[in-house]
Design a protein around this motif. Structure first.
Motif, PDB file in Angstrom:
ATOM      1  N   VAL A  72       0.852  -1.186   0.000  1.00 40.83           N
ATOM      2  CA  VAL A  72       0.000   0.000   0.000  1.00 40.83           C
ATOM      3  C   VAL A  72       0.890   1.239   0.000  1.00 40.83           C
ATOM      4  N   ARG A  96      -6.968   4.238  -0.905  1.00 37.94           N
ATOM      5  CA  ARG A  96      -5.696   3.536  -0.710  1.00 37.94           C
ATOM      6  C   ARG A  96      -5.672   2.788   0.618  1.00 37.94           C
ATOM      7  N   THR A 178      -2.403   1.744  -5.273  1.00 29.98           N
ATOM      8  CA  THR A 178      -2.224   3.197  -5.286  1.00 29.98           C
ATOM      9  C   THR A 178      -3.281   3.808  -6.205  1.00 29.98           C
ATOM     10  N   SER A 179      -3.320   5.123  -6.256  1.00 33.48           N
ATOM     11  CA  SER A 179      -4.308   5.809  -7.093  1.00 33.48           C
ATOM     12  C   SER A 179      -4.098   5.469  -8.564  1.00 33.48           C
TER      13      SER A 179
END
Length: 255
Positions: A72, A96, A178-179
């Motif tokens: 993460v 997230r 993640t984004s």
């Protein structure tokens, strides 16, 4: 070079020029700056810049079975505010944190690693990992399953330090959370660091292709998307020039 900063700088320059013999140029610069502001705030510009980033990696396919680990990336917690109020404060990209909690429930034997220290130029004792850990634990991830990497300051160090920390074995499958807009650069960096991971994008900022040419009537929303996209493209170019990624816009691995 970020849009908001750049337009403020140009606006100041135009005002200064209006008080000199270059007043005519100052007025033209002010008009151009206002047009750029309107485009960034209300036009589809932000969506057009975001779409190639967010659509680069498809949603993760669970059909291959349980992963061995979940990584993460930080970026959700405001460490300064968290330190000031002595409690974790999620500023943005909450997905997230939510996504790995759901994955951990689905795959109870999978390791979970959170990587994130502080992005401040002046180092402080506040570390994002320290504030994220209680959130992840409250979401159901047992403390003994959670590994924290708290020294990294950027995505490059996320990859280097996490690889050293977990020492992935050949054949292991690790997910990278993640984004979506940040995924191409993140995947390129992890690959360059010798850590093969599978993309698990979250935190989308637009709906998809149907939004490509959508205008917005909320200027702050349009400015926010434009800002995020330009920042990420600058990061992609910078990391490619520094040799931290192997290509300008990393994509899914070719079989």
């Amino acid at each position: 070079m970020l849009p908001i900063n750049l337009m403020i700088e140009l606006g100041i320059v135009s005002v200064v020029l209006m008080a000199t013999r270059f007043a005519a140029f100052g007025r033209k610069l002010a008009a151009a700056t206002l047009i750029m502001l309107a485009l960034a705030a209300f036009s589809p510009l932000g969506n057009l810049l975001l779409y190639p980033l967010e659509s680069r990696f498809p949603p993760w396919d669970p059909s291959r079975g349980a992963p061995d680990g979940i990584i993460v990336l930080g970026g959700s917690i405001d460490t300064d505010l968290s330190a000031a109020h002595r409690t974790p404060i999620v500023a943005h990209a909450a997905d997230r944190l939510f996504a790995p909690a759901e994955l951990a429930r689905r795959y109870p034997n999978t390791r979970v690693v959170f990587t994130g220290g502080t992005a401040n130029l002046v180092s402080t004792d506040s570390r994002e990992a320290d504030y994220s850990a209680p959130i992840l634990e409250n979401l159901g991830i047992a403390k003994q399953r959670l590994t924290l990497e708290r020294d990294s300051r950027n995505t490059y160090e996320n990859a280097i330090f996490t690889r050293q920390l977990v020492a992935p074995k050949p054949g292991e499958r690790w997910l990278l959370v993640t984004s979506a807009f940040h995924m191409p650069r993140s995947m390129g960096i992890f690959r360059k660091a010798g850590f093969e991971v599978e993309a698990y994008p979250v935190d989308w900022r637009m709906g998809g292709r149907d939004d490509l040419f959508s205008f917005t009537n909320v200027g702050a929303d349009g400015l926010g998307r434009t800002e995020v996209a330009v920042r990420e493209w600058i990061g992609l170019v910078a990391y490619r020039l520094m040799g931290r990624t192997g290509e300008l816009l990393p994509g899914p691995a070719k079989d």
